[in-house]
Design a protein around this motif. Sequence first.
Motif, PDB file in Angstrom:
ATOM      1  N   LYS A 173       2.197   1.805  -3.422  1.00  0.00           N
ATOM      2  CA  LYS A 173       1.155   2.285  -4.338  1.00  0.00           C
ATOM      3  C   LYS A 173       0.929   3.774  -4.156  1.00  0.00           C
ATOM      4  O   LYS A 173       0.760   4.521  -5.145  1.00  0.00           O
ATOM      5  CB  LYS A 173      -0.142   1.519  -4.103  1.00  0.00           C
ATOM      6  CG  LYS A 173      -0.136   0.103  -4.663  1.00  0.00           C
ATOM      7  CD  LYS A 173      -1.471  -0.591  -4.414  1.00  0.00           C
ATOM      8  CE  LYS A 173      -1.468  -2.017  -4.970  1.00  0.00           C
ATOM      9  NZ  LYS A 173      -2.772  -2.698  -4.723  1.00  0.00           N
ATOM     10  N   ARG A 174       0.895   4.232  -2.897  1.00  0.00           N
ATOM     11  CA  ARG A 174       0.690   5.674  -2.666  1.00  0.00           C
ATOM     12  C   ARG A 174       1.857   6.480  -3.200  1.00  0.00           C
ATOM     13  O   ARG A 174       1.675   7.572  -3.766  1.00  0.00           O
ATOM     14  CB  ARG A 174       0.522   5.928  -1.158  1.00  0.00           C
ATOM     15  CG  ARG A 174      -0.800   5.395  -0.594  1.00  0.00           C
ATOM     16  CD  ARG A 174      -1.108   6.055   0.751  1.00  0.00           C
ATOM     17  NE  ARG A 174      -0.070   5.760   1.745  1.00  0.00           N
ATOM     18  CZ  ARG A 174      -0.123   4.713   2.583  1.00  0.00           C
ATOM     19  NH1 ARG A 174      -1.138   3.848   2.507  1.00  0.00           N
ATOM     20  NH2 ARG A 174       0.827   4.518   3.456  1.00  0.00           N
TER      21      ARG A 174
ATOM     22  N   SER B  51       3.134  10.015  -9.931  1.00  0.00           N
ATOM     23  CA  SER B  51       2.491  10.194 -11.242  1.00  0.00           C
ATOM     24  C   SER B  51       1.761  11.519 -11.340  1.00  0.00           C
ATOM     25  O   SER B  51       1.531  12.015 -12.438  1.00  0.00           O
ATOM     26  CB  SER B  51       1.514   9.044 -11.497  1.00  0.00           C
ATOM     27  OG  SER B  51       0.446   9.074 -10.561  1.00  0.00           O
ATOM     28  N   GLN B  52       1.355  12.120 -10.186  1.00  0.00           N
ATOM     29  CA  GLN B  52       0.633  13.399 -10.208  1.00  0.00           C
ATOM     30  C   GLN B  52       1.572  14.591 -10.306  1.00  0.00           C
ATOM     31  O   GLN B  52       1.135  15.696 -10.604  1.00  0.00           O
ATOM     32  CB  GLN B  52      -0.204  13.532  -8.927  1.00  0.00           C
ATOM     33  CG  GLN B  52      -1.234  12.431  -8.733  1.00  0.00           C
ATOM     34  CD  GLN B  52      -2.244  12.408  -9.866  1.00  0.00           C
ATOM     35  OE1 GLN B  52      -2.695  13.461 -10.346  1.00  0.00           O
ATOM     36  NE2 GLN B  52      -2.589  11.200 -10.331  1.00  0.00           N
TER      37      GLN B  52
ATOM     38  N   GLU C 274       0.824  -1.202   0.000  1.00  0.00           N
ATOM     39  CA  GLU C 274       0.000   0.000   0.000  1.00  0.00           C
ATOM     40  C   GLU C 274       0.859   1.253   0.000  1.00  0.00           C
ATOM     41  O   GLU C 274       0.547   2.237  -0.697  1.00  0.00           O
ATOM     42  CB  GLU C 274      -0.933  -0.006   1.214  1.00  0.00           C
ATOM     43  CG  GLU C 274      -2.046  -1.023   1.142  1.00  0.00           C
ATOM     44  CD  GLU C 274      -3.000  -0.729  -0.010  1.00  0.00           C
ATOM     45  OE1 GLU C 274      -3.211   0.472  -0.331  1.00  0.00           O
ATOM     46  OE2 GLU C 274      -3.502  -1.698  -0.619  1.00  0.00           O
TER      47      GLU C 274
ATOM     48  N   GLU D 215       3.824   5.664  -5.717  1.00  0.00           N
ATOM     49  CA  GLU D 215       3.752   5.673  -7.171  1.00  0.00           C
ATOM     50  C   GLU D 215       2.643   6.598  -7.673  1.00  0.00           C
ATOM     51  O   GLU D 215       2.814   7.308  -8.680  1.00  0.00           O
ATOM     52  CB  GLU D 215       3.511   4.246  -7.673  1.00  0.00           C
ATOM     53  CG  GLU D 215       4.706   3.312  -7.481  1.00  0.00           C
ATOM     54  CD  GLU D 215       4.365   1.867  -7.824  1.00  0.00           C
ATOM     55  OE1 GLU D 215       3.183   1.615  -8.142  1.00  0.00           O
ATOM     56  OE2 GLU D 215       5.269   1.011  -7.759  1.00  0.00           O
ATOM     57  N   HIS D 216       1.513   6.615  -6.949  1.00  0.00           N
ATOM     58  CA  HIS D 216       0.413   7.500  -7.356  1.00  0.00           C
ATOM     59  C   HIS D 216       0.809   8.957  -7.187  1.00  0.00           C
ATOM     60  O   HIS D 216       0.536   9.793  -8.085  1.00  0.00           O
ATOM     61  CB  HIS D 216      -0.828   7.192  -6.515  1.00  0.00           C
ATOM     62  CG  HIS D 216      -1.994   8.064  -6.846  1.00  0.00           C
ATOM     63  ND1 HIS D 216      -2.718   7.934  -8.020  1.00  0.00           N
ATOM     64  CD2 HIS D 216      -2.568   9.111  -6.155  1.00  0.00           C
ATOM     65  CE1 HIS D 216      -3.676   8.841  -8.059  1.00  0.00           C
ATOM     66  NE2 HIS D 216      -3.610   9.568  -6.923  1.00  0.00           N
ATOM     67  N   ALA D 217       1.473   9.277  -6.054  1.00  0.00           N
ATOM     68  CA  ALA D 217       1.906  10.662  -5.831  1.00  0.00           C
ATOM     69  C   ALA D 217       2.935  11.086  -6.869  1.00  0.00           C
ATOM     70  O   ALA D 217       2.930  12.222  -7.355  1.00  0.00           O
ATOM     71  CB  ALA D 217       2.496  10.802  -4.419  1.00  0.00           C
TER      72      ALA D 217
END
Length: 487
Positions: A466-467, A473-474, A463, A469-471
């Motif tokens: 994932k956070r 990408s933004q 988890e 990687e998401h941050a």
Amino acid sequence: MWKQLLSKLPKKSLKSESVDSPRNGASSVSQGSGNAGAGRTNLVKRTSSAVFPAGLMSGIEPLLPFKDVPSSEKMNLFISKLSLCCVVFDFTDPAKNTNEKDLKRVTLIELLDFVSSGSPRYTEPAIQAMCKMCAVNLFRVFPPNYRSNMHNGENDDDEPTFDPAWTHLQLVYDILLKFVTSSSVEAKVAKKYINHMFILRLLDLFNSEDPRERDCLKAIMHRIYGKFMVHRPFIRKSISNIFYRFVNETDRCNGIAELLEIFGSVITGFALPLKEEHKIFLWRALIPLHKPKSLGAYFQQLSYCVTQFIEKEPKLASTVINGLLKYWPITNSQKEVMFLGEIEEILETINMAEFQKIMDPLFWRIGYCISSCHFQVAERALFLWNNDQIMNLIAHNSHVILPIVFPALENNAQSHWNHSVLNLTLNVRKMFSEMDDALFLNCHSQFKEEQSKIVLETEKRKEVWKRIEHAASQQPITGNTAVLVTP
């Protein structure tokens, strides 16, 4: 020397000489010299003065058989024959000096017969001549291919290398062995010539690649150790130095197994309590010998020496096991199997107090072996539970040992690929369950809790990634920010 001597022999007698009959060559000389006693004496003196120095010969013809001289002259004849055999021939060319080689072989056989027959007490010149003859024939520098040992003892299928001069070397070794063991040799006199330098040169020969030569050296060195008590500390120290050099520098020596065999019999004679010198040898020499890759070449002899130390002083068991754990192989499965075998031998003789000192680190290592992907390592570790003595030790300390090895047993039971290892694991689990069911269930519940924690930690970690990687990408790409582009 040999050509001068052969030129004085009748040619027909020399050609008809039989190599297998040590007396023939000498008898032909006596026949060729004539029947008159005065004629023989003149020929003996002429030949002796032409071939040998007067101080060595003492007026005795070296080719005469011992039976043809009076008892008072046999020792002088013995010295003359030894001097005759101080010439070394080149055996790389079989066709070179064949007559001289045959004559020397016959003379060596005569010397062996004389030494074996129980001769009278050897004089100091005879002892000196014997040591000189052995030194000239035996002490040599091996060619480079002897020392290369390219496979470091790992390839047991390699054919041994045989010395082409063995027909002479074997006789010289046999003579030296009979000489050292003879009751006619006084140790007080012989120690002047079988001295430290002589012993060191003998020890150097243990690097020979010819296993026949190393066997002869082993027997001779053992007899020297037994007969010359004054040399015993020096021999032990010199062998220790060979082990140190082998472990720490060269990692190559052909005679380690034979030297350990010598030491195995030496250890049995150690008086109790053991001297500090002997304990230091165990810790600094024997235990580090488990480190080299070529352990398999001498493992049996090394294990015997270590076991002898423990039988002499059981308190050393914990010291030895700690040393084995220090040098435990991580990537060599064959050595791991050897180590486990030696551990079993030690545990068969260890007492409870010493066992409790080392059971924690020992069974942590055994646990790793149980869960090994190499089925032979896992099998060998699980076989420990088939030993009644070891099972008795484990039963009295199951509250410490079971929590250590239980995770490895459970993982094997769930996922090990080898059926034999799987069956052995289930048998060991059953033993522990029958031994103390409450403890077994407690360990099982703790294992499940640990597994649940591991699963939760793994999910949390996923988890978090994932956070991240998401941050990432933004965020807009600016400046010289490195970008990983996936194809």
